[in-house]
Design an enzyme around this catalytic site. Structure first.
Site, short mmCIF file in Angstrom:
data_model
loop_
_atom_site.label_atom_id
_atom_site.label_comp_id
_atom_site.label_asym_id
_atom_site.label_seq_id
_atom_site.Cartn_x
_atom_site.Cartn_y
_atom_site.Cartn_z
N TYR A 82 11.17 3.98 -7.13
CA TYR A 82 10.31 4.28 -8.03
C TYR A 82 11.38 5.00 -9.97
O TYR A 82 10.30 4.90 -10.42
CB TYR A 82 9.59 5.98 -8.02
N HIS A 104 -3.84 7.43 -7.56
CA HIS A 104 -2.97 7.70 -7.04
C HIS A 104 -1.82 7.86 -7.30
O HIS A 104 -0.65 7.85 -7.05
CB HIS A 104 -2.38 6.35 -6.32
N CYS A 163 7.21 18.98 -6.12
CA CYS A 163 7.94 19.76 -5.47
C CYS A 163 7.15 20.20 -4.70
O CYS A 163 6.85 21.00 -4.29
CB CYS A 163 9.03 20.64 -6.39
N CYS A 166 14.39 21.65 -9.40
CA CYS A 166 13.24 21.57 -9.30
C CYS A 166 13.38 22.52 -11.07
O CYS A 166 14.01 23.69 -10.54
CB CYS A 166 12.00 22.16 -8.08
N GLY A 223 -8.46 -5.63 -12.11
CA GLY A 223 -7.95 -6.13 -11.91
C GLY A 223 -7.16 -5.85 -9.93
O GLY A 223 -5.89 -5.12 -10.82
N THR A 224 -7.69 -5.74 -9.75
CA THR A 224 -7.60 -5.40 -8.43
C THR A 224 -8.06 -5.97 -7.20
O THR A 224 -8.98 -6.71 -7.25
CB THR A 224 -7.99 -3.50 -7.70
N SER A 225 -7.62 -6.31 -5.84
CA SER A 225 -7.65 -6.81 -5.14
C SER A 225 -8.44 -6.20 -4.26
O SER A 225 -8.72 -7.00 -3.18
CB SER A 225 -5.82 -7.22 -3.94
N ALA A 278 -7.50 -10.92 -17.43
CA ALA A 278 -7.46 -9.68 -17.87
C ALA A 278 -7.58 -9.00 -19.64
O ALA A 278 -8.57 -8.80 -20.29
CB ALA A 278 -7.12 -8.06 -17.39
C1 BJW Z 1 -5.08 -9.93 -12.27
C2 BJW Z 1 -4.12 -10.58 -13.14
C3 BJW Z 1 -4.15 -10.82 -14.79
C4 BJW Z 1 -3.26 -9.97 -11.36
N1 BJW Z 1 -5.63 -9.68 -15.66
N2 BJW Z 1 -6.30 -9.54 -12.55
C5 BJW Z 1 -8.41 0.95 7.64
C6 BJW Z 1 -9.51 0.49 7.19
C7 BJW Z 1 -10.01 0.96 5.90
C8 BJW Z 1 -9.37 1.53 5.62
C9 BJW Z 1 -7.52 2.19 6.33
C10 BJW Z 1 -7.58 1.58 6.73
N3 BJW Z 1 -6.58 1.49 7.78
C11 BJW Z 1 -6.17 2.98 6.52
C12 BJW Z 1 -6.86 2.79 5.39
C13 BJW Z 1 -6.75 3.62 4.70
C14 BJW Z 1 -5.67 2.70 3.40
C15 BJW Z 1 -5.96 1.52 3.29
O1 BJW Z 1 -6.58 1.15 2.43
N4 BJW Z 1 -5.01 1.11 4.26
C16 BJW Z 1 -5.33 -0.61 3.20
C17 BJW Z 1 -3.44 -1.32 3.04
C18 BJW Z 1 -6.41 -1.41 4.60
N5 BJW Z 1 -5.58 4.25 2.76
C19 BJW Z 1 -4.67 5.21 2.38
O2 BJW Z 1 -4.17 5.68 3.13
C20 BJW Z 1 -5.52 6.08 1.15
N6 BJW Z 1 -5.50 7.12 1.44
C21 BJW Z 1 -6.60 7.65 2.56
O3 BJW Z 1 -7.85 6.87 2.92
O4 BJW Z 1 -7.22 9.00 2.30
C22 BJW Z 1 -8.11 9.67 3.32
C23 BJW Z 1 -9.03 9.80 1.61
C24 BJW Z 1 -9.94 9.00 1.54
C25 BJW Z 1 -10.39 9.76 -0.19
C26 BJW Z 1 -11.09 10.40 0.26
C27 BJW Z 1 -10.49 11.45 1.40
C28 BJW Z 1 -9.56 11.34 2.01
C29 BJW Z 1 -4.22 6.28 0.08
C30 BJW Z 1 -3.96 5.10 -0.22
C31 BJW Z 1 -2.13 4.82 -1.22
C32 BJW Z 1 -2.37 4.02 -1.54
N7 BJW Z 1 -0.56 3.49 -2.17
C33 BJW Z 1 -0.55 2.77 -3.21
C34 BJW Z 1 1.03 2.49 -3.94
C35 BJW Z 1 1.27 4.16 -4.28
C36 BJW Z 1 1.67 3.50 -6.10
C37 BJW Z 1 2.69 2.81 -5.78
O5 BJW Z 1 3.54 2.96 -5.57
O6 BJW Z 1 2.26 2.68 -7.71
O7 BJW Z 1 -0.66 2.14 -4.81
S1 BJW Z 1 -0.40 0.97 -2.59
C38 BJW Z 1 -0.90 0.11 -3.84
O8 BJW Z 1 -2.06 -0.83 -3.59
C39 BJW Z 1 -0.48 1.04 -4.98
C40 BJW Z 1 -2.12 -0.01 -5.57
O9 BJW Z 1 -2.77 1.32 -6.85
C41 BJW Z 1 -2.67 -0.32 -4.61
C42 BJW Z 1 -3.99 -1.03 -4.61
O10 BJW Z 1 -3.50 -2.41 -5.60
P1 BJW Z 1 -3.35 -3.44 -7.06
O11 BJW Z 1 -4.02 -2.46 -7.97
O12 BJW Z 1 -5.29 -4.20 -6.20
O13 BJW Z 1 -2.62 -4.84 -6.64
P2 BJW Z 1 -2.35 -5.82 -6.04
O14 BJW Z 1 -1.61 -6.47 -6.42
O15 BJW Z 1 -3.11 -5.88 -4.70
O16 BJW Z 1 -3.62 -6.92 -6.73
C43 BJW Z 1 -3.59 -6.83 -8.23
C44 BJW Z 1 -4.87 -7.60 -8.09
O17 BJW Z 1 -4.86 -7.94 -10.33
C45 BJW Z 1 -4.73 -9.44 -7.24
O18 BJW Z 1 -6.42 -9.80 -7.21
C46 BJW Z 1 -4.70 -10.66 -8.48
O19 BJW Z 1 -5.92 -11.60 -8.43
C47 BJW Z 1 -5.38 -9.50 -9.96
N8 BJW Z 1 -4.61 -10.21 -10.94
N9 BJW Z 1 -3.39 -10.30 -12.37
C48 BJW Z 1 -6.56 -9.86 -14.21
N10 BJW Z 1 -3.50 -10.86 -15.66
#
Ligand code: BJW
EC number: 2.3.1.286
Length: 232
Positions: free
Chosen positions: A52, A105, A113, A132, A171-173, A212
Site C-alpha cells: 500500500y 473499499h 488506527c 498514530c 471499468g469493473t470486472s 473508458a
Molecule cells: C477497463 C479498462 C479501460 C480495464 N477502460 N475498462 C462467494 C459468493 C459471493 C460473495 C462472496 C463469496 N465469497 C466471499 C464473498 C464476499 C467477497 C467477494 O466478493 N469475494 C469474491 C472473490 C467472490 N466480498 C467481500 O468480502 C466484501 N465484503 C463483504 O461482502 O462484506 C459483507 C457485506 C456486504 C454488504 C453489506 C454488509 C456486509 C469486501 C470486498 C473487498 C474488496 N477489496 C479489494 C482490495 C482492496 C482495495 C485495494 O487494495 O485497492 O478491492 S479486492 C479488489 O477487487 C479491489 C477492487 O476494488 C475490487 C474490484 O476490482 P475491479 O475494480 O473490478 O478491478 P478488476 O481488475 O477486477 O477489473 C478491471 C475491469 O476493468 C476489467 O473488467 C477490465 O476489462 C476493465 N478495464 N482497462 C474500461 N481502459
C-alpha cells in the site's frame, strides 16, 4: 435525473494504475489479490504495508484521465442527482473535480488506527510504523476494505440504488461483491461501460465495450444532450 455510477479499476487504468484481475504480473512475486487480505496482514504486516505504501506513493505520479473529468462535468450539471460509488482507493475522481464520491473499499490517503479507531489523512509510508497522531500507538493500518470486511456506507449506496433512474457501471470486472450485485439492486435503466464484457454483462440492459476515456465522455454527452443520438 438520478444517476448512480459505479467505478472500478478500469477507469483508472488509462491513468497508469494497474487493475487487479487483468494485472500483467505479480507484485514482488505475490498475487495482489492475496496481499489485499486481513490474513496476509496478520501473517506479514510489513509486506502488506509496503504494497500500500507503493500504491500511495504512485498517486503523485498519475493524473485523472478523460473519464474522471467527464464524470466531474456530469456532477457540475446534475449536482445532487449524481452519486459516484467507487471501489477504487485512489483519489482520481476527487482530483478531477468530483465531490459526491463514495469510496466503498476505503482510501489510500487515509490511515486507520486499530488502537483508538481514529482515521487520519495520510500521504506518507506506514511500513515504518509511525505513531498514530491521535493516541501515539503504532497501530496504523491502511484504511482499506479487505475480503471479509464490511464495505463502507452500504446504507447510503442501497438507498441511492433503490431510487435511481439510471445505474452505470464503469471499468469493473463484476467479480467482487457487494458491488457485483448493485445491478440487481438498481431500480432504473442499467448500462455497463467496460473494455470487454464483464462477468455480469448480461445482467445489464445495455453493455458497451471500449476504453473508458472514450466511452465515458460519449455517454456523459448523451446524458447532457450534447451529441447524443437525439441531439441536433
Ligand atoms: C477497463 C479498462 C479501460 C480495464 N477502460 N475498462 C462467494 C459468493 C459471493 C460473495 C462472496 C463469496 N465469497 C466471499 C464473498 C464476499 C467477497 C467477494 O466478493 N469475494 C469474491 C472473490 C467472490 N466480498 C467481500 O468480502 C466484501 N465484503 C463483504 O461482502 O462484506 C459483507 C457485506 C456486504 C454488504 C453489506 C454488509 C456486509 C469486501 C470486498 C473487498 C474488496 N477489496 C479489494 C482490495 C482492496 C482495495 C485495494 O487494495 O485497492 O478491492 S479486492 C479488489 O477487487 C479491489 C477492487 O476494488 C475490487 C474490484 O476490482 P475491479 O475494480 O473490478 O478491478 P478488476 O481488475 O477486477 O477489473 C478491471 C475491469 O476493468 C476489467 O473488467 C477490465 O476489462 C476493465 N478495464 N482497462 C474500461 N481502459
Amino acid at each position: 435525473m438520478r444517476i448512480v455510477v459505479l467505478t472500478g479499476a478500469g477507469i483508472s487504468a488509462e491513468s497508469g494504475l494497474s487493475t487487479f484481475r487483468d494485472a500483467d504480473g505479480l507484485w514482488e512475486g505475490h498475487d495482489p489479490m492475496q496481499v489485499a487480505t486481513p490474513e496476509a496482514y496478520d501473517d506479514d504486516p510489513a509486506l502488506v504495508q509496503r504494497f500500500y505504501d507503493e500504491r500511495r506513493a504512485a498517486l503523485s505520479r498519475v493524473e485523472p484521465n478523460a473519464a474522471h473529468v467527464a464524470l466531474a462535468r456530469l456532477e457540475a450539471a446534475l449536482g445532487d442527482d449524481l452519486l459516484v460509488v467507487t471501489q477504487n482507493v485512489d483519489d482520481l475522481h476527487e482530483r478531477a473535480g468530483s465531490t459526491r464520491v463514495h469510496h466503498i473499499h476505503g482510501s489510500l490517503r487515509s490511515a486507520w488506527c486499530t488502537s483508538c479507531d481514529e482515521r487520519h489523512l495520510w500521504d506518507g509510508p506506514l511500513a515504518d510504523r509511525p505513531p498514530c497522531p491521535g493516541c501515539g500507538d503504532r497501530a496504523l493500518r491502511p484504511d482499506i476494505v479487505w475480503f471479509g470486511e464490511v464495505p463502507y456506507g452500504m446504507d447510503v449506496v442501497e438507498r441511492a440504488l433503490w431510487s435511481c433512474e439510471q445505474f452505470v457501471s464503469i471499468g469493473t470486472s463484476g467479480a467482487v461483491y457487494p458491488a457485483a450485485a448493485f445491478v440487481h439492486w438498481a431500480s432504473g435503466r442499467t448500462l455497463e461501460l467496460n473494455l470487454e464484457p464483464s462477468m455480469g454483462a448480461s445482467d445489464f440492459a445495455e453493455s458497451r465495450q471500449g476504453p473508458a476515456t472514450h466511452l465515458v465522455p460519449v455517454w456523459v454527452d448523451e446524458v447532457l444532450g450534447d451529441g447524443g443520438p437525439n441531439s441536433s
